[in-house]
Design a protein around this motif. Sequence first.
Motif, PDB file in Angstrom:
ATOM      1  N   ASN A 324       6.967 -19.340   0.697  1.00  0.00           N
ATOM      2  CA  ASN A 324       7.618 -19.094   1.990  1.00  0.00           C
ATOM      3  C   ASN A 324       8.685 -18.009   1.889  1.00  0.00           C
ATOM      4  O   ASN A 324       8.998 -17.340   2.882  1.00  0.00           O
ATOM      5  N   LEU A 325       9.237 -17.846   0.688  1.00  0.00           N
ATOM      6  CA  LEU A 325      10.264 -16.831   0.454  1.00  0.00           C
ATOM      7  C   LEU A 325       9.659 -15.527  -0.073  1.00  0.00           C
ATOM      8  O   LEU A 325      10.395 -14.594  -0.409  1.00  0.00           O
ATOM      9  N   GLU A 326       8.324 -15.492  -0.168  1.00  0.00           N
ATOM     10  CA  GLU A 326       7.589 -14.305  -0.628  1.00  0.00           C
ATOM     11  C   GLU A 326       8.073 -13.841  -2.006  1.00  0.00           C
ATOM     12  O   GLU A 326       8.244 -12.653  -2.263  1.00  0.00           O
ATOM     13  N   MET A 327       8.255 -14.810  -2.898  1.00  0.00           N
ATOM     14  CA  MET A 327       8.707 -14.520  -4.257  1.00  0.00           C
ATOM     15  C   MET A 327       7.515 -14.438  -5.206  1.00  0.00           C
ATOM     16  O   MET A 327       6.501 -15.091  -4.972  1.00  0.00           O
ATOM     17  N   PRO A 328       7.628 -13.665  -6.284  1.00  0.00           N
ATOM     18  CA  PRO A 328       6.528 -13.585  -7.254  1.00  0.00           C
ATOM     19  C   PRO A 328       6.300 -14.926  -7.942  1.00  0.00           C
ATOM     20  O   PRO A 328       7.242 -15.696  -8.158  1.00  0.00           O
ATOM     21  N   SER A 329       5.046 -15.194  -8.287  1.00  0.00           N
ATOM     22  CA  SER A 329       4.712 -16.465  -8.932  1.00  0.00           C
ATOM     23  C   SER A 329       4.653 -16.348 -10.449  1.00  0.00           C
ATOM     24  O   SER A 329       4.599 -17.358 -11.149  1.00  0.00           O
ATOM     25  N   CYS A 330       4.634 -15.114 -10.975  1.00  0.00           N
ATOM     26  CA  CYS A 330       4.566 -14.912 -12.421  1.00  0.00           C
ATOM     27  C   CYS A 330       5.219 -13.576 -12.756  1.00  0.00           C
ATOM     28  O   CYS A 330       5.437 -12.729 -11.884  1.00  0.00           O
ATOM     29  N   PHE A 331       5.515 -13.374 -14.024  1.00  0.00           N
ATOM     30  CA  PHE A 331       6.230 -12.163 -14.426  1.00  0.00           C
ATOM     31  C   PHE A 331       5.358 -10.920 -14.362  1.00  0.00           C
ATOM     32  O   PHE A 331       5.868  -9.803 -14.229  1.00  0.00           O
TER      33      PHE A 331
END
Length: 381
Positions: A324-331
Amino acid sequence: MVNWRGSFCVPTRIHYGLGSLEVLAQIGIKNALIVSDPFLVKSGMIKNVTEQLDKANISYTIFSDVVPDPTVAVVVSGVAAAQKILPETIIAFGGGSAIDTAKGILYFYACINEEKNEESKPRLIVIPTTSGTGSEVTDFAVITDEKAKAKIPLRDKKLMPNHAILDANLVRSLPPTVTADTGIDVLTHAIEAYVSTLASDFTDALAEKAIRIVFDYLPKSYQNGNDDEARVRMHDASTLAGMAFTHTSLGINHSMAHALGGRFHIPHGRANGILLPYVIDYNSKEEKAAVRYAEISRLLGLNYMSDIYAAKELRNMVIKLKENLEMPSCFKETGIPEADFLASIEALAATAMRDSCTQTNPRVPTQEDLEKLFKKAYYGN
């Protein structure tokens, strides 16, 4: 898993609410060193502080050489600035980098002048402009050793601020990405404090409240930066989580984030957010840790019978929040080259193992465990 013996103290006086910055003119400051960053000076936001000091005819000097991931060199430069004016008060104005820089300056300035007691060292007033670090109520600071490419956590009672001013007017203009990064940092602080081996009933209460607020109000802050209620509540949550983890320390989530930040300069909150689901999975394999994660899950209304399943659902809630915060899920999604990351894993794990936060993790890790976790968090599997 809760500590049944210990001590609890909150020495920082907290001033909160919209407009609370006005208290700065009433604290009785005589001569201040303001530690901030170039953007806050150039943008004019620093005037929020200087106008209050001017109102009370208070003498001040601005040190604005703060950089992201504050370095030993910057702290040394700040100590030199302090030596010139002999401040009675140091004011940290900004995000985590400004606050950590101010704490580093205070620490070494006091040591150089052999000011070892509370009566003689400068007072520290912290005015955060992000809702994330919790540093306004902690005795922690993190300084980067550029030569070693590592972050060095400092902890000393001299670093505990005397006053914290939580004026959410100062965070209205935060971009959505910074709101997300710092907000996830709050959540990581609170969850790690809750599952720490030093957790107590007192820290649990603070961590639980912070966790509730983050899930309720971080998406609202992200979607609308002018939502006063959401901004105030997230500012409060950051401080609540800080009060919790200054008594419990943290865990490998932060140890690993410190190592990554020192080498690849990823925003601290973003690194924590990427790691959090993988760390929950890893720690949940320890039964007592699974019980604690399950308690958080149930606190949020997920009433599953199985502790293991409830812990997994907490991980899923974190993943959903990050989406929902449009953050990356992995490096890998942050743009770190694969070859560089893989070549660094052994060194990253070794640095994380030495980090003081590792000592209070609910599951005792090996270096091999951390190497595997870093790899999982890079590829997202």
